[in-house]
Scaffold this motif. Structure first.
Motif, PDB file in Angstrom:
ATOM      1  N   VAL A 108      33.855  36.656  42.398  1.00 10.62           N
ATOM      2  CA  VAL A 108      34.826  37.393  42.794  1.00 10.62           C
ATOM      3  C   VAL A 108      36.087  37.182  41.835  1.00 10.62           C
ATOM      4  O   VAL A 108      36.741  36.329  41.826  1.00 10.62           O
ATOM      5  CB  VAL A 108      35.491  37.207  44.161  1.00 10.62           C
ATOM      6  N   LEU A 109      36.075  38.575  41.094  1.00  8.37           N
ATOM      7  CA  LEU A 109      37.372  38.528  40.057  1.00  8.37           C
ATOM      8  C   LEU A 109      38.653  38.878  40.968  1.00  8.37           C
ATOM      9  O   LEU A 109      38.774  39.927  41.680  1.00  8.37           O
ATOM     10  CB  LEU A 109      37.193  39.469  39.147  1.00  8.37           C
ATOM     11  N   ALA A 110      39.590  37.792  40.972  1.00 11.83           N
ATOM     12  CA  ALA A 110      40.693  38.064  41.862  1.00 11.83           C
ATOM     13  C   ALA A 110      42.230  37.886  40.978  1.00 11.83           C
ATOM     14  O   ALA A 110      42.930  36.913  41.352  1.00 11.83           O
ATOM     15  CB  ALA A 110      40.676  37.087  43.031  1.00 11.83           C
ATOM     16  N   PRO A 111      42.373  38.733  39.842  1.00 12.18           N
ATOM     17  CA  PRO A 111      43.578  38.907  39.154  1.00 12.18           C
ATOM     18  C   PRO A 111      44.726  39.205  40.240  1.00 12.18           C
ATOM     19  O   PRO A 111      44.456  39.814  41.340  1.00 12.18           O
ATOM     20  CB  PRO A 111      43.482  39.637  38.145  1.00 12.18           C
ATOM     21  N   HIS A 112      46.070  38.689  39.897  1.00 11.50           N
ATOM     22  CA  HIS A 112      46.881  38.980  40.797  1.00 11.50           C
ATOM     23  C   HIS A 112      47.371  40.534  40.587  1.00 11.50           C
ATOM     24  O   HIS A 112      47.037  41.066  39.688  1.00 11.50           O
ATOM     25  CB  HIS A 112      48.421  38.349  40.358  1.00 11.50           C
ATOM     26  N   SER A 113      47.913  41.324  41.833  1.00 12.80           N
ATOM     27  CA  SER A 113      48.108  42.771  41.937  1.00 12.80           C
ATOM     28  C   SER A 113      48.753  43.220  40.652  1.00 12.80           C
ATOM     29  O   SER A 113      48.411  44.209  40.173  1.00 12.80           O
ATOM     30  CB  SER A 113      48.447  43.255  43.064  1.00 12.80           C
ATOM     31  N   GLU A 114      49.670  42.386  40.313  1.00 11.05           N
ATOM     32  CA  GLU A 114      50.494  42.832  39.082  1.00 11.05           C
ATOM     33  C   GLU A 114      49.680  43.207  37.729  1.00 11.05           C
ATOM     34  O   GLU A 114      50.007  43.940  36.957  1.00 11.05           O
ATOM     35  CB  GLU A 114      51.632  41.882  38.544  1.00 11.05           C
ATOM     36  N   ALA A 115      48.775  41.968  37.876  1.00 13.58           N
ATOM     37  CA  ALA A 115      48.038  42.069  36.422  1.00 13.58           C
ATOM     38  C   ALA A 115      47.025  43.435  36.574  1.00 13.58           C
ATOM     39  O   ALA A 115      46.717  44.063  35.627  1.00 13.58           O
ATOM     40  CB  ALA A 115      47.118  40.953  36.097  1.00 13.58           C
ATOM     41  N   VAL A 116      46.500  43.617  37.644  1.00  9.02           N
ATOM     42  CA  VAL A 116      45.721  44.603  38.041  1.00  9.02           C
ATOM     43  C   VAL A 116      46.161  46.023  37.786  1.00  9.02           C
ATOM     44  O   VAL A 116      45.900  46.816  37.175  1.00  9.02           O
ATOM     45  CB  VAL A 116      45.037  44.521  39.469  1.00  9.02           C
ATOM     46  N   ALA A 117      47.454  45.940  38.230  1.00  6.36           N
ATOM     47  CA  ALA A 117      48.309  47.235  38.024  1.00  6.36           C
ATOM     48  C   ALA A 117      48.779  47.554  36.470  1.00  6.36           C
ATOM     49  O   ALA A 117      48.732  48.793  36.064  1.00  6.36           O
ATOM     50  CB  ALA A 117      49.627  47.178  38.904  1.00  6.36           C
ATOM     51  N   ALA A 118      48.880  46.564  35.791  1.00  6.90           N
ATOM     52  CA  ALA A 118      49.010  46.592  34.519  1.00  6.90           C
ATOM     53  C   ALA A 118      47.743  47.267  33.733  1.00  6.90           C
ATOM     54  O   ALA A 118      47.761  47.819  32.827  1.00  6.90           O
ATOM     55  CB  ALA A 118      49.735  45.340  33.735  1.00  6.90           C
ATOM     56  N   ARG A 119      46.639  46.579  33.995  1.00  8.38           N
ATOM     57  CA  ARG A 119      45.530  47.109  33.576  1.00  8.38           C
ATOM     58  C   ARG A 119      45.159  48.560  33.623  1.00  8.38           C
ATOM     59  O   ARG A 119      44.654  49.176  32.878  1.00  8.38           O
ATOM     60  CB  ARG A 119      44.221  46.113  34.114  1.00  8.38           C
ATOM     61  N   GLU A 120      45.326  49.028  35.249  1.00  4.91           N
ATOM     62  CA  GLU A 120      45.149  50.282  35.485  1.00  4.91           C
ATOM     63  C   GLU A 120      46.088  51.203  34.719  1.00  4.91           C
ATOM     64  O   GLU A 120      45.490  52.138  34.516  1.00  4.91           O
ATOM     65  CB  GLU A 120      45.228  50.323  37.068  1.00  4.91           C
ATOM     66  N   ALA A 121      47.355  50.817  34.467  1.00  6.29           N
ATOM     67  CA  ALA A 121      48.097  51.709  33.939  1.00  6.29           C
ATOM     68  C   ALA A 121      47.796  51.775  32.440  1.00  6.29           C
ATOM     69  O   ALA A 121      47.824  52.991  31.812  1.00  6.29           O
ATOM     70  CB  ALA A 121      49.554  51.088  33.952  1.00  6.29           C
ATOM     71  N   GLY A 122      46.927  50.877  31.812  1.00  2.00           N
ATOM     72  CA  GLY A 122      46.528  51.033  30.455  1.00  2.00           C
ATOM     73  C   GLY A 122      45.095  51.709  30.456  1.00  2.00           C
ATOM     74  O   GLY A 122      44.452  52.039  29.170  1.00  2.00           O
ATOM     75  N   ARG A 123      44.291  52.215  31.438  1.00  2.00           N
ATOM     76  CA  ARG A 123      43.143  52.781  31.332  1.00  2.00           C
ATOM     77  C   ARG A 123      43.121  54.473  31.377  1.00  2.00           C
ATOM     78  O   ARG A 123      44.245  55.031  31.683  1.00  2.00           O
ATOM     79  CB  ARG A 123      42.465  52.456  32.836  1.00  2.00           C
ATOM     80  N   ASP A 124      42.231  54.854  30.797  1.00  2.00           N
ATOM     81  CA  ASP A 124      42.156  56.310  30.548  1.00  2.00           C
ATOM     82  C   ASP A 124      41.903  56.967  31.896  1.00  2.00           C
ATOM     83  O   ASP A 124      42.025  58.283  32.172  1.00  2.00           O
ATOM     84  CB  ASP A 124      41.212  56.790  29.693  1.00  2.00           C
ATOM     85  N   LYS A 125      41.357  56.371  32.893  1.00  2.00           N
ATOM     86  CA  LYS A 125      40.923  56.733  34.146  1.00  2.00           C
ATOM     87  C   LYS A 125      41.756  56.193  35.465  1.00  2.00           C
ATOM     88  O   LYS A 125      42.274  55.356  35.284  1.00  2.00           O
ATOM     89  CB  LYS A 125      39.415  56.612  34.425  1.00  2.00           C
ATOM     90  N   ASN A 126      42.022  57.108  36.487  1.00  2.00           N
ATOM     91  CA  ASN A 126      42.502  56.418  37.726  1.00  2.00           C
ATOM     92  C   ASN A 126      41.546  56.429  38.616  1.00  2.00           C
ATOM     93  O   ASN A 126      41.031  57.061  39.333  1.00  2.00           O
ATOM     94  CB  ASN A 126      43.686  57.518  38.153  1.00  2.00           C
ATOM     95  N   ALA A 127      41.275  54.906  38.828  1.00  4.17           N
ATOM     96  CA  ALA A 127      40.225  54.551  39.893  1.00  4.17           C
ATOM     97  C   ALA A 127      40.815  54.433  41.201  1.00  4.17           C
ATOM     98  O   ALA A 127      40.009  54.483  42.323  1.00  4.17           O
ATOM     99  CB  ALA A 127      39.685  53.081  39.434  1.00  4.17           C
TER     100      ALA A 127
END
Length: 174
Positions: A108-127
């Protein structure tokens, strides 16, 4: 030796990238992308939502059954299958029960929600659509059984995450 690794976590936790990198490190491997089974449905697809319909839940179960069976078939053929998908809450033990291969590793990959939000903001897609990072992070941390190896990958590179999986993951007992 064949095996199955089930890599899960919320969207933008790094599942696809980590699963591909893990597969590339192993001598005989297959990367099974669970979301592909959702995309196979051409007409009549029921999307998951905060209040899922019975059809959406049944299609999610179908997706997990198909992914588990596919991973098992690759393992049966002598491959290590890396099955990657969002498998949260009650669906984690449900999906684990459907994977027959031994050994089975659950990561289970469980990075902190802040890290996930930063990764999501840097992606071309909105999951996320109608979901939020914090909502799914809460589902992960509060309703998902603590099965397998949980990794806080907030500050890890992909290579460091793969190293951690190879060093720390242990087969689960059913």
């Amino acid at each position: 030796m064949s095996a199955v690794y089930l890599i899960t976590g919320i969207q933008a936790a790094g599942k696809s990238t980590v699963a591909q990198a893990l597969a590339e490190r192993l001598p005989r491997s297959a990367h099974v992308r669970g979301d592909a089974f959702r995309r196979f449905v051409v007409n009549g697809r029921a999307e998951m939502s905060a209040q899922p319909t019975p059809a959406a839940l049944e299609q999610l179960r179908l997706r997990h059954r198909l992914a588990a069976a596919t991973a098992d078939e690759y393992a049966h053929a002598g491959f290590t299958a890396i099955l990657q998908d969002v498998v949260l809450g009650e669906f984690l033990p449900w999906t684990i029960e459907r994977i027959r291969t031994d050994p089975l590793y659950v990561v289970v990959l469980a990075p902190h929600s802040e890290a996930v939000a930063a990764r999501e903001a840097g992606r071309d897609k909105n999951a996320y659509g109608e979901f939020s990072v914090s909502t799914l992070d809460t589902v992960l941390r509060e309703t998902t059984p603590r099965l397998g190896t949980w990794l806080d990958t907030s500050d890890l590179t992909v290579d460091e995450t793969v190293e951690a999986i190879l060093a720390e993951a242990r087969p689960i007992r059913r």
